[in-house]
Each structure stands twice: as C-alpha cells, then as structure tokens.
Design a protein around this motif. Structure first.
Motif, PDB file in Angstrom:
ATOM      1  N   TRP A 185     109.367  22.826  64.903  1.00  0.00           N
ATOM      2  CA  TRP A 185     109.541  23.931  65.833  1.00  0.00           C
ATOM      3  C   TRP A 185     109.392  25.252  65.080  1.00  0.00           C
ATOM      4  O   TRP A 185     109.231  25.284  63.860  1.00  0.00           O
ATOM      5  CB  TRP A 185     110.867  23.833  66.576  1.00  0.00           C
ATOM      6  CG  TRP A 185     112.085  23.988  65.733  1.00  0.00           C
ATOM      7  CD1 TRP A 185     112.704  25.150  65.392  1.00  0.00           C
ATOM      8  CD2 TRP A 185     112.844  22.948  65.099  1.00  0.00           C
ATOM      9  NE1 TRP A 185     113.786  24.912  64.603  1.00  0.00           N
ATOM     10  CE2 TRP A 185     113.894  23.573  64.412  1.00  0.00           C
ATOM     11  CE3 TRP A 185     112.737  21.570  65.060  1.00  0.00           C
ATOM     12  CZ2 TRP A 185     114.833  22.843  63.672  1.00  0.00           C
ATOM     13  CZ3 TRP A 185     113.661  20.861  64.336  1.00  0.00           C
ATOM     14  CH2 TRP A 185     114.690  21.485  63.663  1.00  0.00           C
ATOM     15  N   LYS A 186     109.495  26.349  65.821  1.00  0.00           N
ATOM     16  CA  LYS A 186     109.051  27.637  65.305  1.00  0.00           C
ATOM     17  C   LYS A 186     109.989  28.292  64.308  1.00  0.00           C
ATOM     18  O   LYS A 186     109.552  28.982  63.397  1.00  0.00           O
ATOM     19  CB  LYS A 186     108.800  28.604  66.464  1.00  0.00           C
ATOM     20  CG  LYS A 186     109.986  28.755  67.419  1.00  0.00           C
ATOM     21  CD  LYS A 186     109.602  29.545  68.652  1.00  0.00           C
ATOM     22  CE  LYS A 186     110.750  29.617  69.645  1.00  0.00           C
ATOM     23  NZ  LYS A 186     111.168  28.282  70.137  1.00  0.00           N
TER      24      LYS A 186
ATOM     25  N   LEU B 193     101.818  15.674  77.100  1.00  0.00           N
ATOM     26  CA  LEU B 193     102.457  15.800  78.409  1.00  0.00           C
ATOM     27  C   LEU B 193     103.436  16.967  78.440  1.00  0.00           C
ATOM     28  O   LEU B 193     103.550  17.685  79.444  1.00  0.00           O
ATOM     29  CB  LEU B 193     103.166  14.496  78.770  1.00  0.00           C
ATOM     30  CG  LEU B 193     102.268  13.289  79.041  1.00  0.00           C
ATOM     31  CD1 LEU B 193     103.108  12.031  79.251  1.00  0.00           C
ATOM     32  CD2 LEU B 193     101.360  13.537  80.231  1.00  0.00           C
ATOM     33  N   ALA B 194     104.178  17.178  77.339  1.00  0.00           N
ATOM     34  CA  ALA B 194     105.121  18.291  77.291  1.00  0.00           C
ATOM     35  C   ALA B 194     104.390  19.629  77.394  1.00  0.00           C
ATOM     36  O   ALA B 194     104.836  20.545  78.107  1.00  0.00           O
ATOM     37  CB  ALA B 194     105.935  18.230  76.003  1.00  0.00           C
ATOM     38  N   ARG B 195     103.262  19.751  76.713  1.00  0.00           N
ATOM     39  CA  ARG B 195     102.491  20.992  76.780  1.00  0.00           C
ATOM     40  C   ARG B 195     101.977  21.240  78.190  1.00  0.00           C
ATOM     41  O   ARG B 195     101.938  22.389  78.648  1.00  0.00           O
ATOM     42  CB  ARG B 195     101.346  20.934  75.773  1.00  0.00           C
ATOM     43  CG  ARG B 195     101.812  21.109  74.330  1.00  0.00           C
ATOM     44  CD  ARG B 195     100.705  20.852  73.328  1.00  0.00           C
ATOM     45  NE  ARG B 195     101.138  21.187  71.965  1.00  0.00           N
ATOM     46  CZ  ARG B 195     100.509  20.784  70.867  1.00  0.00           C
ATOM     47  NH1 ARG B 195      99.410  20.036  70.968  1.00  0.00           N
ATOM     48  NH2 ARG B 195     100.970  21.128  69.682  1.00  0.00           N
ATOM     49  N   GLU B 196     101.602  20.171  78.880  1.00  0.00           N
ATOM     50  CA  GLU B 196     101.142  20.328  80.256  1.00  0.00           C
ATOM     51  C   GLU B 196     102.259  20.841  81.161  1.00  0.00           C
ATOM     52  O   GLU B 196     101.991  21.475  82.182  1.00  0.00           O
ATOM     53  CB  GLU B 196     100.621  18.978  80.780  1.00  0.00           C
ATOM     54  CG  GLU B 196      99.315  18.546  80.152  1.00  0.00           C
ATOM     55  CD  GLU B 196      98.894  17.154  80.594  1.00  0.00           C
ATOM     56  OE1 GLU B 196      99.641  16.524  81.385  1.00  0.00           O
ATOM     57  OE2 GLU B 196      97.817  16.690  80.158  1.00  0.00           O
ATOM     58  N   GLN B 197     103.514  20.586  80.778  1.00  0.00           N
ATOM     59  CA  GLN B 197     104.658  21.028  81.572  1.00  0.00           C
ATOM     60  C   GLN B 197     105.296  22.309  81.028  1.00  0.00           C
ATOM     61  O   GLN B 197     106.379  22.688  81.451  1.00  0.00           O
ATOM     62  CB  GLN B 197     105.694  19.904  81.630  1.00  0.00           C
ATOM     63  CG  GLN B 197     105.190  18.654  82.335  1.00  0.00           C
ATOM     64  CD  GLN B 197     106.235  17.559  82.397  1.00  0.00           C
ATOM     65  OE1 GLN B 197     107.302  17.736  82.993  1.00  0.00           O
ATOM     66  NE2 GLN B 197     105.942  16.421  81.775  1.00  0.00           N
TER      67      GLN B 197
ATOM     68  N   TYR C 288     106.125  23.182  77.762  1.00  0.00           N
ATOM     69  CA  TYR C 288     106.902  23.199  76.518  1.00  0.00           C
ATOM     70  C   TYR C 288     106.038  22.668  75.379  1.00  0.00           C
ATOM     71  O   TYR C 288     105.457  21.585  75.485  1.00  0.00           O
ATOM     72  CB  TYR C 288     108.161  22.341  76.631  1.00  0.00           C
ATOM     73  CG  TYR C 288     108.930  22.299  75.319  1.00  0.00           C
ATOM     74  CD1 TYR C 288     109.650  23.420  74.901  1.00  0.00           C
ATOM     75  CD2 TYR C 288     108.877  21.184  74.498  1.00  0.00           C
ATOM     76  CE1 TYR C 288     110.312  23.409  73.678  1.00  0.00           C
ATOM     77  CE2 TYR C 288     109.546  21.169  73.280  1.00  0.00           C
ATOM     78  CZ  TYR C 288     110.256  22.286  72.873  1.00  0.00           C
ATOM     79  OH  TYR C 288     110.908  22.297  71.657  1.00  0.00           O
ATOM     80  N   ASP C 289     105.957  23.431  74.286  1.00  0.00           N
ATOM     81  CA  ASP C 289     105.160  23.026  73.131  1.00  0.00           C
ATOM     82  C   ASP C 289     106.089  22.551  72.010  1.00  0.00           C
ATOM     83  O   ASP C 289     106.783  23.358  71.396  1.00  0.00           O
ATOM     84  CB  ASP C 289     104.302  24.190  72.635  1.00  0.00           C
ATOM     85  CG  ASP C 289     103.344  23.771  71.525  1.00  0.00           C
ATOM     86  OD1 ASP C 289     103.375  22.579  71.119  1.00  0.00           O
ATOM     87  OD2 ASP C 289     102.572  24.623  71.065  1.00  0.00           O
TER      88      ASP C 289
END
Length: 206
Positions: A127-128, A96-100, A102-103
C-alpha cells in the motif's frame, strides 16, 4: 470465488528482542524466531491454527538501516499495524478490486530464510504509506512455499479481530472490494484490535 482467508496479523515493535520478551511476559507464550527479510526486518511468530499466524516484526538487529515497513522507521511503541489475507487468486482479486474503485497495489515478490535455512518465497501487495496503521489488508500468495503456520509454532487462540476508523463506511467499501469481511466500528483514527486467548488469560493487541 471464495472470500479471502485470514493469513496473518502484523504486530510491529520498535525493538524486536524487547517486543518478543514483552509478548512472552503478557501471554506466557514465547514466539518462535521466523527469520530475517532482505528489507532490514526480522520476525518471530505464533500461530492461530494450521493456516494463520501472528507476526511480531521489528528492525533486524543485524541490519544497518532502520526499515520503513509498517512504520518501523519512526515507531516508538508496539502496535497492531496491518494484516494479510490469502485469496484463491491474488491477481484476479487485485483486478476485481480495482474495478470496484479500490487499488490494493501491485504484487511484489519477497522472501526470507528461516533459522533452519529454509527459503520461504511469496508475493504480496503493497500500500501507499508504510507509516500508517492500515485496516485494509494486503494480499498474499505463498505459491509453492510451505505456509509458516504449517509448522511447530507456539499456539494461541485468536478470539476476536476488528477495526475502527473515522470513516467506517468508506473502510467497509474498500473491504468489500476485496471480498473481505471484518467488524468495523467508528473511531477517532484507523486502528486494529485483536483479542488473544493465552495461558495468562485474554490479551488485547492494538
């Protein structure tokens, strides 16, 4: 789907023994040894209640390589570096976060053994850049493992927890993509701030 719950705050220290001693001096509470991680870190813990805790993490004295996690490779002073939330469904929250926009990163398995020999296993997102304070939480799923706070850890009160960021609206968007609520203020650089209630009064970690 309910909002993810606070799981733990990560207080990174360049020297674990010194960091734990300094925390005990400031608060009057001595954190309990948590155990060692395969990546070269070790931790001590205090709990906020039955389902959340503070992790004091630093290089494992027994490790031969200084770890990169939470900026420990170059860390010179203790800092509140990160935090974790526990969603009902980690994989769905990532999707859901990726759809909005944010990965949160892919979920990876990790583990550590407690001083008593108990194996704790969990999954978390990465995280990166491990060298930055990260005001967006990573996600964690303990699966069938007993939660670390569900034990006889020393207890402190978490009175307040907040973040600052030079682009607070952008941070709020990322938090919203995860379904996370957090007080966010404008600030010159990304930062986290926790106020603890302790036997020696209120203590601020940042």
């Amino acid at each position: 789907m309910t909002h993810p719950r606070l799981d733990h705050l990560v207080y990174a220290v360049p020297d674990l023994s010194a960091g734990v001693a300094a925390f005990a001096e400031r608060t009057g509470i001595t954190p309990a040894p948590g155990g060692s991680h395969p990546g070269g870190t070790a931790n001590h813990l205090v709990r906020f209640g039955p389902s959340s805790y503070l992790e004091i993490i630093g290089p494992d004295p027994a490790a031969t390589v200084r770890p990169r996690a939470f900026g420990l490779e170059t860390l010179a002073e203790p800092r509140l570096a990160a935090w974790a939330v526990r969603p009902d469904d980690l994989d769905q929250t990532v999707r859901l976060a990726r759809e909005q926009g944010y990965d949160p990163g892919d979920a990876q398995p990790l583990s550590r053994r407690t001083p008593a020999g108990e194996l704790l296993e969990w999954r978390l997102t990465r995280w990166k850049d491990p060298a930055e304070v990260e005001p967006v939480p990573f996600l964690i799923d303990w699966g069938g493992t007993r939660h670390p706070a569900d034990s006889d850890l020393p207890l402190v009160d978490l009175i307040a927890f907040s973040a600052a960021h030079p682009h607070p609206d952008a941070l709020r968007r990322d938090l919203a993509a995860l379904g996370v609520r957090l007080d966010v203020a404008d600030g010159p650089e990304p930062a986290l701030r926790a106020v603890l209630g302790t036997p020696r009064g209120q203590v601020i970690l940042r």
